[in-house]
Design a protein around this motif. Structure first.
Motif, PDB file in Angstrom:
ATOM      1  N   ARG A 115       0.829  -1.212   0.000  1.00 24.12           N
ATOM      2  CA  ARG A 115       0.000   0.000   0.000  1.00 24.12           C
ATOM      3  C   ARG A 115       0.858   1.254   0.000  1.00 24.12           C
ATOM      4  O   ARG A 115       0.571   2.215  -0.708  1.00 24.12           O
ATOM      5  CB  ARG A 115      -0.941   0.003   1.204  1.00 24.12           C
ATOM      6  N   LEU A 116       1.926   1.242   0.787  1.00 22.11           N
ATOM      7  CA  LEU A 116       2.826   2.388   0.820  1.00 22.11           C
ATOM      8  C   LEU A 116       3.477   2.591  -0.547  1.00 22.11           C
ATOM      9  O   LEU A 116       3.563   3.721  -1.044  1.00 22.11           O
ATOM     10  CB  LEU A 116       3.883   2.210   1.905  1.00 22.11           C
ATOM     11  N   GLU A 146       2.303   1.742  -3.456  1.00 23.29           N
ATOM     12  CA  GLU A 146       1.281   2.253  -4.378  1.00 23.29           C
ATOM     13  C   GLU A 146       1.058   3.745  -4.168  1.00 23.29           C
ATOM     14  O   GLU A 146       0.917   4.508  -5.131  1.00 23.29           O
ATOM     15  CB  GLU A 146      -0.040   1.511  -4.168  1.00 23.29           C
ATOM     16  N   GLN A 147       1.037   4.163  -2.903  1.00 24.94           N
ATOM     17  CA  GLN A 147       0.830   5.584  -2.606  1.00 24.94           C
ATOM     18  C   GLN A 147       2.020   6.415  -3.073  1.00 24.94           C
ATOM     19  O   GLN A 147       1.838   7.524  -3.599  1.00 24.94           O
ATOM     20  CB  GLN A 147       0.585   5.779  -1.114  1.00 24.94           C
ATOM     21  N   ARG A 174       4.036   5.628  -5.565  1.00 25.99           N
ATOM     22  CA  ARG A 174       3.956   5.653  -7.026  1.00 25.99           C
ATOM     23  C   ARG A 174       2.937   6.689  -7.490  1.00 25.99           C
ATOM     24  O   ARG A 174       3.207   7.473  -8.408  1.00 25.99           O
ATOM     25  CB  ARG A 174       3.577   4.275  -7.563  1.00 25.99           C
ATOM     26  N   GLN A 175       1.773   6.703  -6.856  1.00 29.04           N
ATOM     27  CA  GLN A 175       0.741   7.652  -7.246  1.00 29.04           C
ATOM     28  C   GLN A 175       1.194   9.093  -7.019  1.00 29.04           C
ATOM     29  O   GLN A 175       0.969   9.968  -7.850  1.00 29.04           O
ATOM     30  CB  GLN A 175      -0.560   7.383  -6.483  1.00 29.04           C
ATOM     31  N   ARG A 176       1.872   9.328  -5.915  1.00 29.85           N
ATOM     32  CA  ARG A 176       2.388  10.675  -5.633  1.00 29.85           C
ATOM     33  C   ARG A 176       3.420  11.075  -6.690  1.00 29.85           C
ATOM     34  O   ARG A 176       3.427  12.208  -7.176  1.00 29.85           O
ATOM     35  CB  ARG A 176       2.996  10.700  -4.239  1.00 29.85           C
ATOM     36  N   ASN A 210       1.555  11.881  -9.875  1.00 26.94           N
ATOM     37  CA  ASN A 210       0.837  13.151  -9.722  1.00 26.94           C
ATOM     38  C   ASN A 210       1.767  14.349  -9.851  1.00 26.94           C
ATOM     39  O   ASN A 210       1.346  15.411 -10.305  1.00 26.94           O
ATOM     40  CB  ASN A 210       0.103  13.209  -8.383  1.00 26.94           C
ATOM     41  N   GLU A 225       8.102   0.855  -5.039  1.00 27.85           N
ATOM     42  CA  GLU A 225       6.761   0.923  -5.622  1.00 27.85           C
ATOM     43  C   GLU A 225       6.093  -0.446  -5.680  1.00 27.85           C
ATOM     44  O   GLU A 225       4.870  -0.533  -5.702  1.00 27.85           O
ATOM     45  CB  GLU A 225       6.818   1.573  -7.002  1.00 27.85           C
ATOM     46  N   CYS A 260       6.876  14.599   1.326  1.00 28.72           N
ATOM     47  CA  CYS A 260       5.865  13.876   2.092  1.00 28.72           C
ATOM     48  C   CYS A 260       6.454  13.428   3.419  1.00 28.72           C
ATOM     49  O   CYS A 260       7.664  13.428   3.610  1.00 28.72           O
ATOM     50  CB  CYS A 260       5.392  12.628   1.341  1.00 28.72           C
TER      51      CYS A 260
END
Length: 83
Positions: free
Chosen positions: A9-10, A12-13, A15-17, A20, A43, A63
């Protein structure tokens, strides 16, 4: 909660950041001072990645890591699981 699920989950977050912010894995690696292979491992949620690598990536993405209690899924989230 399984710790491998947490790292996935970390990852994925992260990667998304990265996406973005319009960063490639190569650019994020350069900003964090680590290799692209390490970014790929992060990732993917690879369990062998050390905390320092995560800290460097999170810092490069402006972050921080926040610890929150795990939440149980809602009925809407698991709808269809037992069909």
């Amino acid at each position: 909660m399984d710790y491998s699920h947490i790292t996935m989950r970390l990852g994925e977050q992260i990667r998304q950041r990265r996406l973005n912010r319009g960063l490639t894995q190569v650019r994020l690696a350069a900003l964090a001072g680590i290799t692209r292979q390490k970014i790929i491992a992060i990732e993917r949620g690879d369990l062998s990645v050390g905390m320092m690598a995560y800290a460097r990536v999170l810092g490069a993405l402006d972050c921080e890591l926040t610890v929150v209690p795990a939440a149980m899924p809602t009925l809407d989230e698991i709808q269809g699981v037992f069909d």
